[in-house]
Design an enzyme around this catalytic site. Structure first.
Site, mmCIF file in Angstrom:
data_model
loop_
_atom_site.group_PDB
_atom_site.id
_atom_site.type_symbol
_atom_site.label_atom_id
_atom_site.label_comp_id
_atom_site.label_asym_id
_atom_site.label_seq_id
_atom_site.Cartn_x
_atom_site.Cartn_y
_atom_site.Cartn_z
ATOM 1 N N ASN A 255 0.880 -1.175 0.000
ATOM 2 C CA ASN A 255 0.000 0.000 0.000
ATOM 3 C C ASN A 255 0.914 1.220 0.000
ATOM 4 O O ASN A 255 1.536 1.532 1.013
ATOM 5 C CB ASN A 255 -0.901 -0.014 1.248
ATOM 6 N N TRP A 256 0.988 1.861 -1.141
ATOM 7 C CA TRP A 256 1.933 2.979 -1.287
ATOM 8 C C TRP A 256 1.452 4.273 -0.645
ATOM 9 O O TRP A 256 2.207 5.241 -0.570
ATOM 10 C CB TRP A 256 2.212 3.222 -2.772
ATOM 11 N N LYS A 257 0.181 4.328 -0.277
ATOM 12 C CA LYS A 257 -0.373 5.566 0.305
ATOM 13 C C LYS A 257 -0.079 6.736 -0.648
ATOM 14 O O LYS A 257 -0.104 6.527 -1.854
ATOM 15 C CB LYS A 257 0.183 5.778 1.726
ATOM 16 N N HIS B 108 -9.438 1.816 5.145
ATOM 17 C CA HIS B 108 -8.118 1.900 5.764
ATOM 18 C C HIS B 108 -8.184 2.864 6.954
ATOM 19 O O HIS B 108 -8.921 3.856 6.909
ATOM 20 C CB HIS B 108 -7.080 2.394 4.743
ATOM 21 N N GLU C 90 -6.385 5.175 7.920
ATOM 22 C CA GLU C 90 -6.125 6.591 7.602
ATOM 23 C C GLU C 90 -7.374 7.251 7.003
ATOM 24 O O GLU C 90 -7.628 8.430 7.218
ATOM 25 C CB GLU C 90 -4.896 6.704 6.683
ATOM 26 N N GLU D 228 -5.330 -4.475 10.667
ATOM 27 C CA GLU D 228 -4.234 -3.527 10.865
ATOM 28 C C GLU D 228 -4.464 -2.761 12.166
ATOM 29 O O GLU D 228 -5.242 -1.785 12.179
ATOM 30 C CB GLU D 228 -4.172 -2.531 9.705
ATOM 31 N N GLY E 56 2.965 2.358 10.762
ATOM 32 C CA GLY E 56 3.994 3.387 10.620
ATOM 33 C C GLY E 56 4.745 3.709 11.898
ATOM 34 O O GLY E 56 5.454 4.712 11.969
ATOM 35 N N SER F 268 3.631 -2.055 10.297
ATOM 36 C CA SER F 268 5.089 -2.147 10.470
ATOM 37 C C SER F 268 5.673 -3.505 10.062
ATOM 38 O O SER F 268 6.598 -3.996 10.706
ATOM 39 C CB SER F 268 5.480 -1.786 11.909
ATOM 40 N N GLY G 260 5.127 1.319 4.463
ATOM 41 C CA GLY G 260 6.474 1.875 4.273
ATOM 42 C C GLY G 260 7.462 0.948 3.579
ATOM 43 O O GLY G 260 8.163 1.359 2.643
HETATM 44 P P1 13P Z 1 3.233 0.440 7.567
HETATM 45 O O1 13P Z 1 3.667 -0.884 6.950
HETATM 46 O O2 13P Z 1 4.004 1.608 7.040
HETATM 47 O O3 13P Z 1 3.152 0.361 9.051
HETATM 48 O O4 13P Z 1 1.727 0.689 7.036
HETATM 49 C C1 13P Z 1 0.791 -0.318 7.175
HETATM 50 C C2 13P Z 1 -0.413 0.053 6.414
HETATM 51 O O5 13P Z 1 -1.103 0.996 6.747
HETATM 52 C C3 13P Z 1 -0.728 -0.741 5.209
HETATM 53 O O6 13P Z 1 -2.015 -0.463 4.755
#
Ligand code: 13P
Length: 241
Positions: A7-9, A86, A88, A154, A160, A200, A222
């Site tokens: 997931n590149w966000k 998600h 976020e 998650e 993160g 993470s 990430g």
């Molecule tokens: P990280 O791997 O950066 O913690 O992010 C997880 C995430 O939100 C995947 O959707």
């Protein structure tokens, strides 16, 4: 087969996407690569023959919704899956459980495979949150939708932050989600839904997580941005049977 989904966000331009894929496809076959990229990079990423996803979709099909993007538009440029709910989206952009439910129906209607994201925040009662999120998202959904679903657990406190749930803790949360799906649909369907862990995930913790039979893969933020690390994650996932 365990599955790694990046997931590149809000990262990477079209050119950066192309460079990334040129690198990773020297080591991986396109069928092994699953990436949820920014809207602007979907078309170019899809041209490489990989599995491409979007990170959000509107709950409306069309109309006066400035700044939104529809499921049909995403299909049109080559997306085959979409992340829904998600954390976020839920916590920064105030997406409600009802919106998550509508998005799920909309994605299914246009043929996008939904990846439903669930998870508790620090200090929240994990099982109560998972129960609420799953019940709301999946209420009145038919079995056909359930069979196309992937669920990503998650924990928000692990996203993160460098803090991961222990493999046992993640497996317990997955078992809870699977039981919930069993009661919302039935045991046969629950057994078929892939459950991914996110939060993470890196090459130094992926193997222990994937050794848990309850964990069918990982949703990686990430660590999926670096082509070398992404290749490593996919290769390590293949080593776990
Ligand atoms: P990280 O791997 O950066 O913690 O992010 C997880 C995430 O939100 C995947 O959707």
């Amino acid at each position: 087969m365990k599955r790694i989904i990046g997931n590149w966000k809000m990262h990477k331009t079209v050119q950066e996407t192309v460079h990334f894929l040129e690198h990773v496809l020297q080591r991986l076959s396109p069928e092994e690569v699953y990436l949820a990229v920014p809207f602007t990079a979907i078309k170019e990423a899809a041209a490489f023959g990989i599995h491409v996803g979007a990170q959000n979709v509107s709950h409306e099909p069309e109309g006066p919704f400035t700044g939104e993007i529809s499921g049909r538009m995403l299909k049109d440029v080559g997306a085959d899956f979409v992340l829904i709910g998600h954390s976020e989206r839920r916590h920064i952009f105030q997406e409600t459980d009802d919106m998550v439910h509508s998005k799920l129906l909309r994605a299914h209607q246009v043929g996008l495979k939904p990846i439903l994201c669930v998870g508790e925040r620090e200090g929240e009662d994990r099982e109560a949150v998972l129960k609420r999120q799953l019940e709301h998202a999946l209420k009145n959904c038919d079995e056909e939708l359930a069979l196309r679903l992937t669920i990503a657990y998650e924990p928000v406190w692990a996203i993160g932050t460098g803090k991961t749930a222990t493999p046992e803790e993640a497996a317990r949360a997955h078992a809870f989600c699977r039981n919930m799906i069993g009661s919302l649909f039935n045991k046969e369907i629950a057994a078929q839904i892939p459950l991914l862990y996110g939060g993470s995930v890196k090459s130094d913790n992926i193997v222990a997580l994937l050794h848990q039979t309850e964990i069918q893969g990982a949703l990686v933020g990430g660590a999926s941005l670096d082509p070398k690390e992404f290749v490593k994650l996919v290769e390590l996932s293949k080593s776990v049977v």
